[in-house]
Design a protein around this motif. Structure first.
Motif, PDB file in Angstrom:
ATOM      1  N   HIS A 135      -6.156   5.335 -27.848  1.00 52.37           N
ATOM      2  CA  HIS A 135      -6.423   4.757 -26.418  1.00 52.37           C
ATOM      3  C   HIS A 135      -7.570   3.679 -26.852  1.00 52.37           C
ATOM      4  O   HIS A 135      -8.300   3.652 -27.952  1.00 52.37           O
ATOM      5  N   ARG A 136      -7.846   2.785 -25.950  1.00 59.11           N
ATOM      6  CA  ARG A 136      -8.921   1.468 -25.969  1.00 59.11           C
ATOM      7  C   ARG A 136      -9.606   1.774 -24.726  1.00 59.11           C
ATOM      8  O   ARG A 136      -9.047   1.730 -23.570  1.00 59.11           O
ATOM      9  N   ARG A 146     -13.051   9.109 -24.797  1.00 56.31           N
ATOM     10  CA  ARG A 146     -12.201   8.607 -25.630  1.00 56.31           C
ATOM     11  C   ARG A 146     -12.254   9.271 -26.930  1.00 56.31           C
ATOM     12  O   ARG A 146     -11.284   9.711 -27.530  1.00 56.31           O
ATOM     13  N   PRO A 187      -7.835   9.641 -30.583  1.00 55.17           N
ATOM     14  CA  PRO A 187      -8.648   8.792 -30.043  1.00 55.17           C
ATOM     15  C   PRO A 187      -8.225   7.366 -30.192  1.00 55.17           C
ATOM     16  O   PRO A 187      -8.006   6.392 -29.465  1.00 55.17           O
ATOM     17  N   LEU A 206     -10.592   3.120 -19.482  1.00 53.64           N
ATOM     18  CA  LEU A 206      -9.868   3.504 -20.552  1.00 53.64           C
ATOM     19  C   LEU A 206      -8.395   3.638 -20.492  1.00 53.64           C
ATOM     20  O   LEU A 206      -7.819   4.128 -19.262  1.00 53.64           O
TER      21      LEU A 206
END
Length: 310
Positions: free
Chosen positions: A196-197, A187, A193, A112
Protein backbone atom coordinates in the motif's frame (compact mmCIF):
# COMPACT_ATOMS: atom_id res chain seq x y z
CA UNK A 1 -22.93 30.20 27.95
CA UNK A 2 -21.63 31.67 31.20
CA UNK A 3 -19.07 30.12 33.48
CA UNK A 4 -16.82 30.84 36.40
CA UNK A 5 -13.19 31.07 35.34
CA UNK A 6 -11.21 28.23 36.81
CA UNK A 7 -14.15 25.84 37.19
CA UNK A 8 -12.55 23.26 34.90
CA UNK A 9 -9.22 23.41 36.69
CA UNK A 10 -10.94 22.96 40.05
CA UNK A 11 -12.95 20.00 38.76
CA UNK A 12 -9.85 18.35 37.28
CA UNK A 13 -8.00 18.66 40.58
CA UNK A 14 -10.92 17.37 42.59
CA UNK A 15 -11.23 14.40 40.23
CA UNK A 16 -7.50 13.76 40.08
CA UNK A 17 -7.52 13.29 36.31
CA UNK A 18 -7.96 15.20 33.05
CA UNK A 19 -10.78 13.71 30.96
CA UNK A 20 -9.55 13.61 27.38
CA UNK A 21 -11.40 12.66 24.20
CA UNK A 22 -9.11 10.75 21.85
CA UNK A 23 -9.57 8.68 18.70
CA UNK A 24 -10.82 5.12 18.70
CA UNK A 25 -7.37 4.01 17.68
CA UNK A 26 -4.98 5.61 15.18
CA UNK A 27 -1.29 4.75 15.45
CA UNK A 28 0.90 7.81 15.74
CA UNK A 29 -1.91 9.97 17.12
CA UNK A 30 -3.79 8.10 19.83
CA UNK A 31 -3.76 4.33 20.14
CA UNK A 32 -4.22 2.05 23.13
CA UNK A 33 -1.52 -0.59 23.37
CA UNK A 34 -1.93 -4.17 24.50
CA UNK A 35 -0.66 -3.05 27.92
CA UNK A 36 -3.51 -0.55 28.13
CA UNK A 37 -1.27 2.50 27.73
CA UNK A 38 -2.17 5.14 25.18
CA UNK A 39 0.51 6.45 22.83
CA UNK A 40 0.67 8.97 20.01
CA UNK A 41 1.10 12.68 19.44
CA UNK A 42 -2.41 13.49 20.68
CA UNK A 43 -1.89 11.27 23.72
CA UNK A 44 1.35 13.07 24.60
CA UNK A 45 -0.39 16.44 24.39
CA UNK A 46 -2.91 15.13 26.93
CA UNK A 47 -0.06 13.97 29.16
CA UNK A 48 1.57 17.38 28.93
CA UNK A 49 -1.62 19.03 30.22
CA UNK A 50 -1.91 16.49 33.04
CA UNK A 51 1.73 17.07 34.00
CA UNK A 52 1.17 20.82 34.18
CA UNK A 53 -2.05 20.63 36.19
CA UNK A 54 -1.71 17.49 38.32
CA UNK A 55 2.05 16.88 38.37
CA UNK A 56 1.34 13.44 36.92
CA UNK A 57 1.42 12.87 33.14
CA UNK A 58 -0.48 9.61 33.54
CA UNK A 59 -3.40 11.23 35.38
CA UNK A 60 -5.59 11.06 32.29
CA UNK A 61 -9.06 9.58 31.93
CA UNK A 62 -8.86 8.40 28.31
CA UNK A 63 -12.18 8.56 26.46
CA UNK A 64 -12.03 7.13 22.92
CA UNK A 65 -14.87 8.62 20.88
CA UNK A 66 -16.10 8.43 17.27
CA UNK A 67 -15.41 11.43 15.05
CA UNK A 68 -19.05 12.49 15.26
CA UNK A 69 -18.80 12.92 19.05
CA UNK A 70 -15.45 14.70 19.41
CA UNK A 71 -16.99 18.09 20.11
CA UNK A 72 -20.34 16.91 21.45
CA UNK A 73 -18.76 15.26 24.50
CA UNK A 74 -16.76 18.40 25.15
CA UNK A 75 -19.79 20.68 24.89
CA UNK A 76 -21.73 18.37 27.22
CA UNK A 77 -18.97 18.63 29.88
CA UNK A 78 -18.21 14.92 29.58
CA UNK A 79 -14.55 15.69 28.81
CA UNK A 80 -12.18 18.54 29.64
CA UNK A 81 -10.11 18.40 26.47
CA UNK A 82 -10.36 16.99 22.96
CA UNK A 83 -7.15 16.00 21.16
CA UNK A 84 -8.49 13.66 18.54
CA UNK A 85 -7.06 14.41 15.05
CA UNK A 86 -9.63 17.22 14.94
CA UNK A 87 -9.35 19.94 12.29
CA UNK A 88 -9.74 23.55 13.44
CA UNK A 89 -12.46 25.18 11.32
CA UNK A 90 -14.61 28.27 11.70
CA UNK A 91 -17.70 26.13 11.17
CA UNK A 92 -16.90 23.98 14.17
CA UNK A 93 -16.27 26.92 16.49
CA UNK A 94 -19.44 28.60 15.25
CA UNK A 95 -21.61 25.53 15.70
CA UNK A 96 -20.31 24.36 19.09
CA UNK A 97 -19.55 26.16 22.38
CA UNK A 98 -15.85 25.35 22.03
CA UNK A 99 -12.55 27.07 21.29
CA UNK A 100 -9.46 25.63 19.65
CA UNK A 101 -6.51 26.22 21.93
CA UNK A 102 -3.74 25.63 19.42
CA UNK A 103 -2.54 23.54 16.49
CA UNK A 104 -0.96 20.23 17.41
CA UNK A 105 -0.14 19.07 13.87
CA UNK A 106 -0.43 20.59 10.40
CA UNK A 107 -1.75 18.03 7.96
CA UNK A 108 -3.74 17.49 4.77
CA UNK A 109 -6.28 14.99 3.49
CA UNK A 110 -4.61 12.14 1.63
CA UNK A 111 -5.30 8.77 -0.01
CA UNK A 112 -4.14 5.30 0.96
CA UNK A 113 -4.24 3.01 -2.08
CA UNK A 114 -3.07 -0.43 -3.09
CA UNK A 115 0.23 -0.26 -4.94
CA UNK A 116 -0.87 -2.90 -7.42
CA UNK A 117 -3.78 -0.73 -8.58
CA UNK A 118 -1.37 1.70 -10.23
CA UNK A 119 -3.12 4.81 -8.87
CA UNK A 120 -0.80 7.81 -9.08
CA UNK A 121 -3.09 10.78 -8.55
CA UNK A 122 -6.42 11.47 -6.79
CA UNK A 123 -7.98 12.02 -10.22
CA UNK A 124 -7.37 8.33 -10.98
CA UNK A 125 -9.96 7.51 -8.30
CA UNK A 126 -12.82 9.30 -10.06
CA UNK A 127 -16.00 7.25 -10.00
CA UNK A 128 -14.68 4.93 -7.28
CA UNK A 129 -15.86 4.16 -3.73
CA UNK A 130 -13.67 5.73 -1.05
CA UNK A 131 -13.67 4.82 2.65
CA UNK A 132 -14.05 7.85 4.94
CA UNK A 133 -14.90 8.56 8.58
CA UNK A 134 -18.35 9.92 9.36
CA UNK A 135 -18.20 13.22 11.22
CA UNK A 136 -15.01 14.34 9.45
CA UNK A 137 -14.41 17.10 6.91
CA UNK A 138 -13.51 14.48 4.29
CA UNK A 139 -16.75 14.45 2.22
CA UNK A 140 -16.66 18.25 1.92
CA UNK A 141 -13.01 18.14 0.88
CA UNK A 142 -13.70 15.45 -1.69
CA UNK A 143 -16.61 17.39 -3.17
CA UNK A 144 -14.51 20.55 -3.38
CA UNK A 145 -11.53 18.85 -5.03
CA UNK A 146 -13.33 16.53 -7.44
CA UNK A 147 -16.20 18.92 -8.17
CA UNK A 148 -13.79 21.64 -9.27
CA UNK A 149 -12.46 19.20 -11.83
CA UNK A 150 -15.82 17.96 -13.06
CA UNK A 151 -15.28 14.59 -11.38
CA UNK A 152 -17.16 12.62 -8.73
CA UNK A 153 -16.39 9.92 -6.19
CA UNK A 154 -18.56 7.96 -3.77
CA UNK A 155 -17.58 8.52 -0.12
CA UNK A 156 -18.56 5.54 2.03
CA UNK A 157 -18.77 6.57 5.68
CA UNK A 158 -17.71 4.45 8.66
CA UNK A 159 -18.12 5.39 12.33
CA UNK A 160 -14.67 4.17 13.38
CA UNK A 161 -11.23 3.48 11.89
CA UNK A 162 -11.66 -0.30 12.20
CA UNK A 163 -14.64 -0.29 9.86
CA UNK A 164 -12.95 1.91 7.30
CA UNK A 165 -9.79 -0.18 7.36
CA UNK A 166 -11.76 -3.40 6.96
CA UNK A 167 -13.67 -2.07 3.93
CA UNK A 168 -10.49 -0.83 2.30
CA UNK A 169 -8.53 -4.00 3.08
CA UNK A 170 -11.34 -6.16 1.68
CA UNK A 171 -11.32 -4.23 -1.58
CA UNK A 172 -14.80 -2.78 -1.09
CA UNK A 173 -13.27 0.69 -1.38
CA UNK A 174 -10.52 1.74 -3.76
CA UNK A 175 -8.90 4.06 -1.22
CA UNK A 176 -9.00 5.13 2.39
CA UNK A 177 -9.16 8.92 2.73
CA UNK A 178 -7.94 10.56 5.93
CA UNK A 179 -5.31 12.98 7.22
CA UNK A 180 -1.93 11.87 5.88
CA UNK A 181 -0.32 11.48 9.31
CA UNK A 182 -3.18 9.20 10.34
CA UNK A 183 -2.86 7.20 7.12
CA UNK A 184 0.80 6.53 7.92
CA UNK A 185 -0.30 4.75 11.08
CA UNK A 186 -3.10 2.92 9.29
CA UNK A 187 -0.73 1.70 6.59
CA UNK A 188 1.80 0.45 9.14
CA UNK A 189 -0.91 -1.64 10.79
CA UNK A 190 -1.92 -3.52 7.64
CA UNK A 191 -0.67 -7.10 7.18
CA UNK A 192 1.58 -6.11 4.25
CA UNK A 193 2.34 -2.37 4.47
CA UNK A 194 4.56 -2.44 1.39
CA UNK A 195 1.52 -3.41 -0.70
CA UNK A 196 0.00 0.00 0.00
CA UNK A 197 1.10 3.58 -0.53
CA UNK A 198 -0.02 7.07 0.40
CA UNK A 199 -0.38 9.30 -2.64
CA UNK A 200 1.94 12.33 -2.61
CA UNK A 201 -0.89 14.78 -3.20
CA UNK A 202 -2.92 16.31 -0.38
CA UNK A 203 -6.29 17.83 -1.27
CA UNK A 204 -6.94 20.00 1.78
CA UNK A 205 -5.52 21.94 4.71
CA UNK A 206 -6.05 20.14 8.02
CA UNK A 207 -4.67 22.02 11.02
CA UNK A 208 -5.34 19.49 13.77
CA UNK A 209 -5.89 21.21 17.08
CA UNK A 210 -6.74 20.78 20.75
CA UNK A 211 -10.22 21.98 21.74
CA UNK A 212 -11.74 23.08 25.05
CA UNK A 213 -15.09 24.55 26.14
CA UNK A 214 -15.45 28.26 25.48
CA UNK A 215 -16.97 28.77 28.93
CA UNK A 216 -13.71 28.71 30.90
CA UNK A 217 -11.08 31.19 29.68
CA UNK A 218 -8.56 30.15 32.34
CA UNK A 219 -8.56 26.53 31.16
CA UNK A 220 -8.36 27.67 27.54
CA UNK A 221 -5.34 29.84 28.39
CA UNK A 222 -3.59 27.06 30.27
CA UNK A 223 -3.99 24.45 27.53
CA UNK A 224 -2.86 26.98 24.91
CA UNK A 225 0.36 27.73 26.81
CA UNK A 226 1.12 24.06 27.41
CA UNK A 227 1.13 23.64 23.62
CA UNK A 228 3.20 26.78 23.11
CA UNK A 229 5.74 25.65 25.68
CA UNK A 230 6.54 22.52 23.64
CA UNK A 231 7.27 24.64 20.56
CA UNK A 232 9.18 27.29 22.50
CA UNK A 233 11.36 24.65 24.14
CA UNK A 234 12.25 23.19 20.75
CA UNK A 235 13.05 26.69 19.48
CA UNK A 236 15.28 27.29 22.50
CA UNK A 237 17.26 24.12 21.81
CA UNK A 238 17.49 24.88 18.10
CA UNK A 239 18.90 28.28 19.03
CA UNK A 240 21.60 26.73 21.19
CA UNK A 241 19.93 27.20 24.58
CA UNK A 242 19.04 24.53 27.09
CA UNK A 243 15.38 23.49 27.10
CA UNK A 244 15.38 24.52 30.73
CA UNK A 245 15.57 28.13 29.53
CA UNK A 246 12.02 27.83 28.20
CA UNK A 247 10.84 26.33 31.49
CA UNK A 248 12.50 29.17 33.39
CA UNK A 249 10.78 31.79 31.24
CA UNK A 250 7.36 30.15 31.55
CA UNK A 251 7.56 29.10 35.17
CA UNK A 252 7.08 32.47 36.93
CA UNK A 253 3.82 32.99 35.03
CA UNK A 254 2.36 29.70 36.31
CA UNK A 255 0.54 31.08 39.38
CA UNK A 256 -1.27 33.67 37.24
CA UNK A 257 -2.43 30.82 34.98
CA UNK A 258 -3.61 28.69 37.89
CA UNK A 259 -0.63 26.38 38.32
CA UNK A 260 2.63 26.55 40.26
CA UNK A 261 6.03 27.71 39.07
CA UNK A 262 7.18 24.18 38.35
CA UNK A 263 4.55 23.42 35.73
CA UNK A 264 6.74 24.00 32.66
CA UNK A 265 9.63 21.91 33.96
CA UNK A 266 7.22 19.06 34.67
CA UNK A 267 5.77 19.20 31.16
CA UNK A 268 9.19 19.04 29.51
CA UNK A 269 10.32 16.25 31.81
CA UNK A 270 7.19 14.26 30.96
CA UNK A 271 7.04 14.55 27.17
CA UNK A 272 10.02 16.64 26.01
CA UNK A 273 9.85 19.36 23.37
CA UNK A 274 7.57 19.34 20.33
CA UNK A 275 10.45 17.78 18.38
CA UNK A 276 10.62 14.93 20.89
CA UNK A 277 6.86 14.38 20.76
CA UNK A 278 6.83 14.33 16.95
CA UNK A 279 9.88 12.10 16.57
CA UNK A 280 8.65 9.59 19.14
CA UNK A 281 5.19 9.24 17.62
CA UNK A 282 5.45 10.11 13.92
CA UNK A 283 9.14 10.41 13.07
CA UNK A 284 11.79 7.81 12.29
CA UNK A 285 11.85 6.56 15.88
CA UNK A 286 8.18 5.59 15.62
CA UNK A 287 8.63 3.42 12.56
CA UNK A 288 6.23 5.64 10.60
CA UNK A 289 8.88 8.11 9.44
CA UNK A 290 6.43 10.89 8.50
CA UNK A 291 8.51 13.91 7.38
CA UNK A 292 7.93 16.96 9.55
CA UNK A 293 7.28 19.23 6.58
CA UNK A 294 5.01 22.06 7.78
CA UNK A 295 5.40 20.75 11.33
CA UNK A 296 8.97 22.01 11.43
CA UNK A 297 9.81 25.24 13.23
CA UNK A 298 9.37 28.35 11.12
CA UNK A 299 13.15 28.83 11.24
CA UNK A 300 13.45 25.60 9.26
CA UNK A 301 10.74 26.31 6.73
CA UNK A 302 7.82 25.00 8.77
CA UNK A 303 4.73 26.65 10.25
CA UNK A 304 5.31 26.25 14.00
CA UNK A 305 6.17 29.69 15.37
CA UNK A 306 7.36 29.97 18.95
CA UNK A 307 5.26 32.59 20.76
CA UNK A 308 7.42 34.38 23.39
CA UNK A 309 7.06 33.13 26.95
CA UNK A 310 8.57 36.10 28.79
Amino acid sequence: MTARAGATLEAVRARGAVRVAVSQGIRGLSLRGTDGRWSGLDADIARAVAAAVLADPEAVDWQPVPATARLAVLAADETDLTVCNLTWTMGREAAHPVLFAGITCYDGEGFLVRTADGIEDPADLAGRRLAVHTGCTTPVNLEAWYGARGLTVEPVGFPDPAGAVAAYAAGDCAAYVLDRTALAGIRAGLPHPAAHRILPAAISREPMAAAVRESDPQWFRLVRWVLQLLICAEHAEASGADRGAAADLAGPHGPAAGVDEGWAARVLAAVGTYADVYERNLGAASGLDVPRGPNELWTRGGLHYAVPLN
